[in-house]
Structure formats: structure tokens, C-alpha cells
Design a protein around this motif. Sequence first.
Motif, PDB file in Angstrom:
ATOM      1  N   GLU A 165      -5.081   6.187  -0.660  1.00 49.70           N
ATOM      2  CA  GLU A 165      -4.225   5.401  -0.077  1.00 49.70           C
ATOM      3  C   GLU A 165      -5.240   3.725  -1.467  1.00 49.70           C
ATOM      4  O   GLU A 165      -5.627   3.843  -1.597  1.00 49.70           O
ATOM      5  N   TYR A 194     -12.657  -1.675  -0.590  1.00 46.25           N
ATOM      6  CA  TYR A 194     -12.799  -0.940   0.471  1.00 46.25           C
ATOM      7  C   TYR A 194     -13.954  -0.756   1.279  1.00 46.25           C
ATOM      8  O   TYR A 194     -13.626  -0.607   2.261  1.00 46.25           O
ATOM      9  N   ARG A 233       0.847  -1.224   0.097  1.00 47.84           N
ATOM     10  CA  ARG A 233       0.223   0.195  -0.228  1.00 47.84           C
ATOM     11  C   ARG A 233       0.790   0.967  -0.041  1.00 47.84           C
ATOM     12  O   ARG A 233       1.911   0.892   0.829  1.00 47.84           O
ATOM     13  N   GLU A 284      -3.088   0.087  -3.618  1.00 47.19           N
ATOM     14  CA  GLU A 284      -1.774  -0.363  -3.675  1.00 47.19           C
ATOM     15  C   GLU A 284      -1.015  -1.027  -5.008  1.00 47.19           C
ATOM     16  O   GLU A 284      -1.655  -0.548  -5.750  1.00 47.19           O
ATOM     17  N   TYR A 290       0.436   5.842  -0.218  1.00 46.43           N
ATOM     18  CA  TYR A 290       0.235   6.701   0.308  1.00 46.43           C
ATOM     19  C   TYR A 290       0.291   8.361  -0.729  1.00 46.43           C
ATOM     20  O   TYR A 290       1.714   8.849  -0.526  1.00 46.43           O
TER      21      TYR A 290
END
Length: 498
Positions: free
Chosen positions: A370, A476, A356, A372, A358
Motif C-alpha cells: 500500500e 510508515y 492510498r 500513496e 493497494y
Amino acid sequence: MAELTLNEKRLLAALAKEKKADAEHLASLLNATPEAVVQWGHLAEDKGLAKVERIVKKIPTLTEEGIKYRKSDQLPETQILDAIKTGTTLTDLQKNDAFKIGFGQLRKRGLIQLNGTYVVKVPNASTEKENSILLCFDETGKLHADPALKFGEDYNQSIKEFVKRGIARESETVQNLLTITSEGTLRVNAGLDIREEIGTLTRDQILSGSWKNASLRKYDIKKLPKTVYPGKSHPYQRLIDEMRQILLEMGFTEMHGEIVQSAFWNFDALFQPQDHPAREMQDTFYLKEDAPLPEGWECLRDMHEHGGNTSSTGWGGKWNPGKAKQCVLRTHTTSLSIQYLAAHPEPPVKAFCIGRVYRREAIDPTHTPEFEQLEGIVMDKDVTFRHLLGFLKEFYQRMGFSDVRFRPGFFPYTEPSVEPEIWVDGLGWVEMGGAGVFRQEVTDPWGVKCPVLAWGLGVSRVAMLRLGLKDLRQLYLSDLEWIRNSPVHAPAAAGRKA
């Protein structure tokens, strides 16, 4: 007339006497669990014989701070308000232990005024109601009265404020109330056969013929069984695991690293100039901590200032070690690649990372702060740009995207650089990330003499295409319905170009 199970009959018989009761009470009468009673109640409800009502209540209890106030029988604002007399000054009140919290609450509610150094109450200033609600709790923090009946809506508002201030917390309790309907009462009055039912015949019952006089359980062969949802990984996690497995099968080693990185590894080691726009606060999450520079950092300083021992001229100017020590939330996993190369400068190297990263992005259907990223590096003698294209094409085809093409790109730390694209039916060519060969300015400070192929790809973008999503945020969310209904294997939404 609908057939009833033995448990439904027992429940109706109990409800005929009780009329209305909660599941726990009925469970004690029927020697069952409350969960089983609710299940039988829903079955009877489907036939119009009973009604199940689910009641959710929020029960407040005092926190440690609230219990402290309860033991003194006064909120901080009540203590301060009581201490204000004619001629009381701000200095006088500051000597009170409750001043910091109590004075702030009184000012917030407009119950006091400052006249120079003197503090005065406004007319009819009072905290009696809130304090009375506090006293409805005992010294262990539990309610010992029902203040809602006495204080009405004022109680609800005070509890909300108590929770907001950390004086109280709320926990939910669920009560299931079962009631028999008029049809259910008629069914009970008509008579119920509550003999024990037999669901499975034994050999002895068949041989003896006793089954003929037994009460056999009836089955509705047309009724569908209850849907069972097996446990499974989140669709996004399954896709990440699939990517990981593909790269492991291609002979790569997985590398790991910390989320918090120094600007040295996140930017400087990748030959990003210290005045590069990507390093600004609007793009990067900076932390207040600093990290020490690694051994040999002087070589990187020289590379930035004048190109070190290479033919590069560097960026010029003065390289600032203090700026390189600043800690950031990593903006890409390439920071892990250069650290891995610094620790493994000798060929061959084939490593990848799925982690991950940011960035200060506004949240919308295609951006989140955020996400991946898949990072890969290959370092060996005589590897070329053509090998890089081959690795990328092999990876995407194993992911199910049959058509892959490449177009030139630019990145500060690779040359030549390329942006891979895949063909998706209905969307056309979709750009998937960036790749290239690390520049000598990146590899030379760490003693790496062989060519290094590197790429960084957006995992979430692949996931959206594979799962057919239009909003990145759904990856998410805790959407149980979507997770339950998503297939274990989601093929790529890609096809041959027409």
C-alpha cells in the motif's frame, strides 16, 4: 561537592529513613506526584547519591470467556477429559457443550486417541496443572494468589497459552524503586539544609534586605536545559500537505473517493481489457462483494467489444458484466479521475487526488503493498500535450526539483503517454510516474468531448528523495527519534546536472 536542589535533599532525607521504597510511597511522604519523585531520583542518581530501578510487570486477567470457565471451575479440556470413560464414543462427547474447544485442545496436546468410534485417554493424561492455574484467579478475573511461586515456568507457559486462546489478557504495570547509595547516606549524615529555597527575588525582599538571610537556589549556568520536542506532523504527512497546497495554488480542486472500488471503475472504465495481466489475483486485492454497474454501462460494453461510436475497433470478444461488478481495493487513484469526469463532463475541469492505493507487492526497501499516489486531470477546450508537460514541470519545480525531463511511455488508457523524470544529485535521472492524454475510448462513454490531460505520480518516491531515505518502509514506521530530529522543512535533494 555537587549542589543539590531542595527536592533532592528532601528525597535523600526520606530515603535515608526508608532505605528502599517505590515512587508512589515516597510521593505520599513528600506531598508530591510519583512522576516528580522519579525525576528528583534521576537527578540524585546522576550525582551518585541514589539509584532508580524501573520494574515492568505483566499482570494477567481473565477475559469474559476465561471468567466463564472460572465460574465452572474447569477448562473445556478438563471437562471433556473427565467425561471420557471406558467405552466413551465420539458421539457421546459431542453432546457436551465444551466439546468443540475441549476436544480440539486435547487432540492438539496429544492427550487422547481415537480407536475407531471410541475415544481413549493416553496414559497419565492430565490437565490438572492448567486447571489449577485457572483457579488462581477469582470469579472477577483477577489473580488472588501468586501462582508463579508454586508452578514456576509452567505458570508462564500456561498464561501465554491462555492469552493465545483468548482466555486471558496481559497488561503492563510499571514500578519505580528508589534506593539511597552509600554516598547518599554520607551526604545525609553530613547534614542537609532543607530550608525553603527562593528562586525569584521580590521587590520587597530587595528593598528590605531580607534576601541576604534567605536560602537562595543555586543555578548551574554550564548545564544545558532539557531538550524540548515540539509537537509536529509526521515528515511524510508534511510532504503530502505541501503537495496538496501546491496544487490548490495552481487552481486545482481536490477530489475524494472510496478505497473499495468496482472493477468497472478501476479497470473497465479505463479501457483495460478484462484479460489484462494487471487484473489478475497476483496483482490485485479482490473482495468477495460485488457492486452494481452505473447507469449507461452499456456504452462501455460496446466500447470494449467493438469501439462503440468511435473509430476504435475495441478489444473484441465478449465483455463480461459479472467481472466488472467485482470489488477490489483500488490499485490506482485514476479510478477516481474517470468517475469525476463522468460526473463533470463539461469543461473546464482541474482536479487532483492524493490517496492510498493497494497492490499485491512483496515488501522490500522500494516496494510496499500500500502506498500513496497523486492523481491529476485537466479537461478543457484546446488543451494539448504541451500543456500537460507544462503542468508537470511546474509542479516538480515547485517541489524543489529544478531539472525535469520527459521520455515516451505506454499506458493502456492514454495516448500519447510520457514518463516524467527528475535529476537528483548522486542518483541521476529518476522516473517519477506516468502521464498522458486520455484515449477517446476512455472519455467517449461519458460524453466528454474535450481533451483530458491525466497523470499519476508516486508520492512515496518523492518523499524518499526529499527526506534522503533509502528504505520506503521508514515512511510508515513509528520512529519517534527520526520524527523528532527531522526538520520541519526538508529541501529537495536535487541539483543542476553537471
